[in-house]
Scaffold this motif. Sequence first.
Motif, PDB file in Angstrom:
ATOM      1  N   ILE A  42      -1.463 -12.802   4.006  1.00 44.79           N
ATOM      2  CA  ILE A  42      -0.952 -11.470   4.338  1.00 44.79           C
ATOM      3  C   ILE A  42      -1.793 -10.393   3.667  1.00 44.79           C
ATOM      4  CG2 ILE A  42       0.995  -9.874   4.038  1.00 44.79           C
ATOM      5  CD1 ILE A  42       2.848 -12.272   4.541  1.00 44.79           C
ATOM      6  N   ILE A  43      -2.153 -10.601   2.407  1.00 50.61           N
ATOM      7  CA  ILE A  43      -2.957  -9.621   1.681  1.00 50.61           C
ATOM      8  C   ILE A  43      -4.316  -9.443   2.357  1.00 50.61           C
ATOM      9  CG2 ILE A  43      -4.134  -9.164  -0.521  1.00 50.61           C
ATOM     10  CD1 ILE A  43      -1.627 -10.453  -1.867  1.00 50.61           C
ATOM     11  N   GLU A  44      -4.909 -10.527   2.824  1.00 46.72           N
ATOM     12  CA  GLU A  44      -6.188 -10.426   3.538  1.00 46.72           C
ATOM     13  C   GLU A  44      -6.033  -9.636   4.831  1.00 46.72           C
ATOM     14  OE1 GLU A  44      -7.321 -14.548   3.847  1.00 46.72           O
ATOM     15  OE2 GLU A  44      -8.349 -14.499   1.918  1.00 46.72           O
ATOM     16  N   LYS A  45      -4.963  -9.905   5.592  1.00 46.00           N
ATOM     17  CA  LYS A  45      -4.717  -9.156   6.837  1.00 46.00           C
ATOM     18  C   LYS A  45      -4.476  -7.682   6.558  1.00 46.00           C
ATOM     19  CE  LYS A  45      -2.823 -12.873   9.680  1.00 46.00           C
ATOM     20  NZ  LYS A  45      -1.624 -13.380  10.365  1.00 46.00           N
ATOM     21  N   GLU A  46      -3.720  -7.396   5.490  1.00 49.75           N
ATOM     22  CA  GLU A  46      -3.417  -6.011   5.152  1.00 49.75           C
ATOM     23  C   GLU A  46      -4.657  -5.243   4.698  1.00 49.75           C
ATOM     24  OE1 GLU A  46       1.268  -6.389   3.834  1.00 49.75           O
ATOM     25  OE2 GLU A  46      -0.282  -6.434   2.273  1.00 49.75           O
ATOM     26  N   SER A  47      -5.567  -5.920   4.041  1.00 42.26           N
ATOM     27  CA  SER A  47      -6.788  -5.224   3.613  1.00 42.26           C
ATOM     28  C   SER A  47      -7.558  -4.718   4.833  1.00 42.26           C
ATOM     29  CB  SER A  47      -7.670  -6.111   2.728  1.00 42.26           C
ATOM     30  OG  SER A  47      -8.334  -7.093   3.471  1.00 42.26           O
ATOM     31  N   LEU A  48      -7.554  -5.491   5.898  1.00 39.63           N
ATOM     32  CA  LEU A  48      -8.195  -5.060   7.148  1.00 39.63           C
ATOM     33  C   LEU A  48      -7.374  -3.972   7.830  1.00 39.63           C
ATOM     34  CD1 LEU A  48      -9.246  -8.552   8.546  1.00 39.63           C
ATOM     35  CD2 LEU A  48     -10.731  -6.843   7.466  1.00 39.63           C
ATOM     36  N   LYS A  49      -6.071  -4.196   7.918  1.00 42.33           N
ATOM     37  CA  LYS A  49      -5.174  -3.245   8.573  1.00 42.33           C
ATOM     38  C   LYS A  49      -5.247  -1.862   7.928  1.00 42.33           C
ATOM     39  CE  LYS A  49      -0.257  -2.506   9.536  1.00 42.33           C
ATOM     40  NZ  LYS A  49       1.092  -3.072   9.423  1.00 42.33           N
ATOM     41  N   TYR A  50      -5.246  -1.819   6.602  1.00 35.63           N
ATOM     42  CA  TYR A  50      -5.254  -0.541   5.877  1.00 35.63           C
ATOM     43  C   TYR A  50      -6.662  -0.079   5.509  1.00 35.63           C
ATOM     44  CZ  TYR A  50      -0.298  -1.662   5.476  1.00 35.63           C
ATOM     45  OH  TYR A  50       1.008  -1.979   5.750  1.00 35.63           O
ATOM     46  N   GLN A  51      -7.666  -0.821   5.956  1.00 34.82           N
ATOM     47  CA  GLN A  51      -9.074  -0.505   5.708  1.00 34.82           C
ATOM     48  C   GLN A  51      -9.365  -0.337   4.212  1.00 34.82           C
ATOM     49  OE1 GLN A  51      -9.604   2.903   8.320  1.00 34.82           O
ATOM     50  NE2 GLN A  51     -10.220   1.551   9.987  1.00 34.82           N
ATOM     51  N   LYS A  52      -8.911  -1.327   3.443  1.00 33.36           N
ATOM     52  CA  LYS A  52      -9.139  -1.371   1.997  1.00 33.36           C
ATOM     53  C   LYS A  52      -9.984  -2.598   1.694  1.00 33.36           C
ATOM     54  CE  LYS A  52      -6.250   2.027   1.218  1.00 33.36           C
ATOM     55  NZ  LYS A  52      -6.686   3.315   0.767  1.00 33.36           N
ATOM     56  N   THR A  53     -10.733  -2.545   0.603  1.00 28.47           N
ATOM     57  CA  THR A  53     -11.458  -3.746   0.202  1.00 28.47           C
ATOM     58  C   THR A  53     -10.436  -4.793  -0.216  1.00 28.47           C
ATOM     59  OG1 THR A  53     -11.652  -3.156  -2.133  1.00 28.47           O
ATOM     60  CG2 THR A  53     -13.414  -2.380  -0.644  1.00 28.47           C
ATOM     61  N   LEU A  54     -10.820  -6.037  -0.117  1.00 29.59           N
ATOM     62  CA  LEU A  54      -9.929  -7.116  -0.523  1.00 29.59           C
ATOM     63  C   LEU A  54      -9.575  -6.982  -2.003  1.00 29.59           C
ATOM     64  CD1 LEU A  54      -8.454  -9.523   0.599  1.00 29.59           C
ATOM     65  CD2 LEU A  54     -10.482 -10.914   0.185  1.00 29.59           C
ATOM     66  N   GLU A  55     -10.556  -6.651  -2.815  1.00 29.95           N
ATOM     67  CA  GLU A  55     -10.311  -6.470  -4.253  1.00 29.95           C
ATOM     68  C   GLU A  55      -9.288  -5.363  -4.504  1.00 29.95           C
ATOM     69  OE1 GLU A  55     -12.656  -4.912  -8.216  1.00 29.95           O
ATOM     70  OE2 GLU A  55     -13.844  -5.804  -6.616  1.00 29.95           O
ATOM     71  N   SER A  56      -9.422  -4.267  -3.788  1.00 33.71           N
ATOM     72  CA  SER A  56      -8.508  -3.143  -3.942  1.00 33.71           C
ATOM     73  C   SER A  56      -7.089  -3.531  -3.521  1.00 33.71           C
ATOM     74  CB  SER A  56      -8.991  -1.956  -3.107  1.00 33.71           C
ATOM     75  OG  SER A  56      -8.059  -0.913  -3.132  1.00 33.71           O
ATOM     76  N   ARG A  57      -6.987  -4.265  -2.422  1.00 32.39           N
ATOM     77  CA  ARG A  57      -5.654  -4.679  -1.940  1.00 32.39           C
ATOM     78  C   ARG A  57      -4.988  -5.627  -2.925  1.00 32.39           C
ATOM     79  NH1 ARG A  57      -1.570  -2.458   0.385  1.00 32.39           N
ATOM     80  NH2 ARG A  57      -0.203  -3.992   1.281  1.00 32.39           N
ATOM     81  N   TRP A  58      -5.758  -6.564  -3.472  1.00 35.75           N
ATOM     82  CA  TRP A  58      -5.204  -7.485  -4.477  1.00 35.75           C
ATOM     83  C   TRP A  58      -4.752  -6.711  -5.710  1.00 35.75           C
ATOM     84  CZ3 TRP A  58      -3.657 -12.430  -4.594  1.00 35.75           C
ATOM     85  CH2 TRP A  58      -4.034 -13.252  -3.530  1.00 35.75           C
ATOM     86  N   ALA A  59      -5.574  -5.776  -6.170  1.00 35.10           N
ATOM     87  CA  ALA A  59      -5.218  -4.962  -7.335  1.00 35.10           C
ATOM     88  C   ALA A  59      -3.917  -4.215  -7.068  1.00 35.10           C
ATOM     89  CB  ALA A  59      -6.345  -3.989  -7.674  1.00 35.10           C
ATOM     90  N   HIS A  60      -3.823  -3.609  -5.892  1.00 35.75           N
ATOM     91  CA  HIS A  60      -2.616  -2.857  -5.555  1.00 35.75           C
ATOM     92  C   HIS A  60      -1.385  -3.748  -5.545  1.00 35.75           C
ATOM     93  CE1 HIS A  60      -0.097  -0.549  -2.424  1.00 35.75           C
ATOM     94  NE2 HIS A  60       0.251  -0.185  -3.643  1.00 35.75           N
ATOM     95  N   MET A  61      -1.498  -4.921  -4.968  1.00 38.44           N
ATOM     96  CA  MET A  61      -0.338  -5.815  -4.895  1.00 38.44           C
ATOM     97  C   MET A  61       0.117  -6.277  -6.287  1.00 38.44           C
ATOM     98  SD  MET A  61       0.832  -6.072  -1.834  1.00 38.44           S
ATOM     99  CE  MET A  61       0.674  -4.305  -2.069  1.00 38.44           C
ATOM    100  N   ILE A  62      -0.841  -6.536  -7.158  1.00 37.44           N
ATOM    101  CA  ILE A  62      -0.487  -6.960  -8.525  1.00 37.44           C
ATOM    102  C   ILE A  62       0.179  -5.806  -9.272  1.00 37.44           C
ATOM    103  CG2 ILE A  62      -1.433  -7.696 -10.752  1.00 37.44           C
ATOM    104  CD1 ILE A  62      -3.484  -9.360  -9.013  1.00 37.44           C
ATOM    105  N   ILE A  63      -0.330  -4.610  -9.095  1.00 39.85           N
ATOM    106  CA  ILE A  63       0.291  -3.428  -9.711  1.00 39.85           C
ATOM    107  C   ILE A  63       1.698  -3.232  -9.148  1.00 39.85           C
ATOM    108  CG2 ILE A  63       0.179  -0.895  -9.805  1.00 39.85           C
ATOM    109  CD1 ILE A  63      -2.968  -1.324  -9.844  1.00 39.85           C
ATOM    110  N   HIS A  64       1.827  -3.320  -7.842  1.00 38.01           N
ATOM    111  CA  HIS A  64       3.121  -3.149  -7.180  1.00 38.01           C
ATOM    112  C   HIS A  64       4.145  -4.154  -7.712  1.00 38.01           C
ATOM    113  CE1 HIS A  64       5.652  -1.902  -3.739  1.00 38.01           C
ATOM    114  NE2 HIS A  64       6.042  -3.157  -3.727  1.00 38.01           N
TER     115      HIS A  64
END
Length: 105
Positions: A42-64
């Motif tokens: 899901i995180i990989e799909k969301e990084s594409l959907k929200y046009q974020k780098t994979l690293e950025s999306r992972w960081a955001h999810m861990i912070i969240h």
Amino acid sequence: MKNINLKYRGKNKSTNILSFKFDLFINKNQTLLGDLVLCKKIIEKESLKYQKTLESRWAHMIIHGTLHLLGYDHKNKKEKKIMEKIENKIMLFLNYEKPYFMKSS
């Protein structure tokens, strides 16, 4: 992830992250907050959907998820606004783009 979400939250759907609060004091100045369960797919799909780098999306999810462990939530507009503001602030501090664009009040 869907099975874990159903078992522990009663929601029959997949999600990007689940937080399980533990809050156990270990030693002086050391507390275990809990566990985070993240869904890579899901995180990989969301990084594409929200046009974020994979690293950025992972960081955001861990912070969240960590904010959930610290007691923050987004069940209503007020809580959501507070949590998103904190997430934006942390992401910027870590040199990532803001995950949310806040409307001016």
